[in-house]
Scaffold this active site. Structure first.
Site, PDB file in Angstrom:
ATOM      1  CG  MET A   1      -1.919  -1.137   1.247  1.00 24.16           C
ATOM      2  SD  MET A   1      -2.950  -1.167   2.732  1.00 24.16           S
ATOM      3  CE  MET A   1      -3.933   0.326   2.504  1.00 24.16           C
ATOM      4  CG  HIS A   2       0.575   3.311   2.503  1.00 21.59           C
ATOM      5  ND1 HIS A   2      -0.720   3.700   2.768  1.00 21.59           N
ATOM      6  CD2 HIS A   2       0.899   2.361   3.423  1.00 21.59           C
ATOM      7  CE1 HIS A   2      -1.163   3.012   3.826  1.00 21.59           C
ATOM      8  NE2 HIS A   2      -0.212   2.202   4.223  1.00 21.59           N
TER       9      HIS A   2
ATOM     10  CG  ASP B   1      -0.103  -5.073   1.862  1.00 21.03           C
ATOM     11  OD1 ASP B   1      -0.862  -4.289   2.466  1.00 21.03           O
ATOM     12  OD2 ASP B   1       1.134  -4.968   1.898  1.00 21.03           O
TER      13      ASP B   1
END
Length: 488
Positions: free
Chosen positions: A78-79, A237
């Protein structure tokens, strides 16, 4: 029929082939480089993800009837900030979730814009790894790149775009950008204005089980699959891992011991804790979840064994550890700074309590216990919200250690359910693909039918009591040394 789940991790992409009954037919893993251009920075090339994934799909489906493959979906790190120009060409390497360069921008968002406003706009506050601070960093330090941005994407969504031709993301992954109004499931206009971007630069939002498109002719030719194969949005995830462990519906818990560590609590209703110590995100089942995320979990054990002890035999290092709850050595697992619940990019890994009779085993034990204690920090925040959890699923590389599972059961005082498949995000991605293709009506129905618990590690009252005393010491260490981290 067959379904592919793609788990786009930090060190490798893992691809999983599943049939309608939930049986895993094949798993393929492909590694790619991780770059550290400066201390605390962490980057990867999206082109490497794509090349590895295409190669992985070809290997995964080799020797099978490719017409059986009906859907592909994702679980992804992520991110990360992936930026494309007007020709959909990657502008610069992706800045990853564990990159710590945005301390100034994070401070600006939390202190100048203010945590109350951020929470109002997005249900979360700024963390160094989130996407919005990365955009502000790019705007300040690489204005020529910032001015070229036509599309802002997350890692797994770049893969979905390359396969389907659609600029898409899902609500769970978008929740970690600090650009989404999580409660109302729409892009936040105030946050777009703060970051200097427009809605046109952001991808279209989908539920994790929604079909975003089908394979492009080019992607079909490269993979050998049919152009009719559906591409399903997928999830971040942790949300994908939660699907893969059956952590869907209300009040269920999953602990992930991967590179990072998370405690994930699914909920049918939206909630935010008073200090935003936990992330309040949308879930892949169409509802919501709370999540505590620590930046270094199994990676702490990997670092300790491979870089310090110079061994790859993790099991051998754990074999002689037997005095649980009696260790006087403590370890703060903040090797990359920390997110939940401290939000401190300057926090660092710390051993304390060694004496002349401290052994190698004591140090190894402290590393494992430190990760479990840090997970409990987030569990305590959830308890303060009135959430009562009695058991948890577990997944990730660290979940393969019986010793670590026993520590977690007793330090958190939870029953730890071990599931048949430990392939959390990849399995979750394959389940989402099956739901998107109509095999199951809902994510919850699919998880209930496909995820099987094969063992439960139960807490032992005497050991719980010992670890309770140790935890009370652990929780006081960080506040005592926090000031030193700022000086370091």
């Amino acid at each position: 029929m067959l379904y592919i789940g793609i788990d786009l991790g930090t060190s490798a992409v893992k691809l999983l082939l599943m049939n309608e009954a939930g049986e895993i037919k094949r798993i393929v893993s492909k590694e790619y480089p991780l770059y550290f251009p400066q201390p605390g920075w962490s980057e990867q090339k999206p082109e490497d993800w794509l090349a590895a994934s295409l190669q992985g799909i070809a290997e995964l489906t080799e020797g099978i009837d490719k017409s059986e493959v009906k859907g592909i979906s994702f679980g992804g790190q992520m991110h990360g900030l992936v930026v494309l120009d007007q020709n959909d060409t990657v502008i610069r390497p992706a800045i990853l979730w564990n990159d710590g360069r945005t301390e100034e921008e994070t401070e600006y968002l939390n202190q100048v814009i203010g945590t109350e406003k951020l929470s109002e706009y997005t249900a979360n506050i700024a963390f160094a790894g989130f996407t919005a601070p990365k955009l502000l960093w790019l705007k300040k330090h690489e204005p020529e790149h910032f001015s070229m941005i036509a599309k802002i994407m997350l890692p797994k969504d770049y893969l979905a775009y390359c396969l389907s031709g659609v600029h898409c993301t899902d609500y769970s992954d978008a929740s970690g950008m600090l650009l989404l109004d999580v409660k109302n499931k729409c892009w936040s206009k105030p946050m777009m204005d703060i970051c200097g971007i427009t809605k046109d630069q952001l991808p279209k939002l989908y539920e994790s089980f929604d079909v975003v498109g089908t394979l492009t002719p080019e992607a079909a030719a490269k993979t050998g699959l049919s152009e009719q194969v559906k591409i399903i949005a997928g999830a971040g995830d942790n949300a994908a891992a939660a699907v893969g462990t059956g952590t869907v519906g209300n009040g269920r818990c999953n602990i992930s011991l991967g590179t990072s560590g998370t405690i994930f609590i699914s909920s049918s209703s939206f909630a935010v804790d008073n200090h935003n110590a936990l992330h309040s995100f949308a879930h892949a089942d169409g509802q919501y979840h709370l999540m505590g995320c620590m930046l270094s979990a199994a990676s702490c054990n990997k670092w300790w064994n491979e870089d310090i002890l110079k061994t790859s035999d993790f099991a051998a290092e754990q074999a002689a550890i037997c005095k649980l709850g009696e260790n006087s050595v403590f370890f703060l697992p903040y090797l990359m700074g920390e997110r939940s619940p401290h939000n401190d990019a300057k926090a660092r890994g710390t051993f304390i309590g060694m004496t002349m009779d401290t052994t190698r085993e004591d140090m190894t034990q402290a590393v494992l216990e430190g990760v479990a204690f840090a997970l409990r920090d987030s569990l305590e925040v959830a308890k303060n919200l009135g959430i009562r959890i009695e058991r948890t699923k577990i997944c990730g590389g660290g979940a393969k250690s019986p010793l670590w599972k026993k520590m977690i059961a007793n330090i958190l005082n939870l029953k730890v359910d071990v599931i048949e498949s430990e392939e959390g995000p990849g399995y979750g991605g394959a389940i989402l693909a099956a739901v998107g293709c109509g095999v199951y009506a809902t994510v919850e129905e699919a998880a209930k039918k496909l995820v099987k618990v094969i063992d439960t590690v139960k807490p032992e009252p005497a050991l719980v009591e010992k670890y309770e005393a140790k935890y009370q010491i652990f929780r006081n260490i960080y506040p005592q040394v926090k000031g030193l981290f700022q000086e370091l």
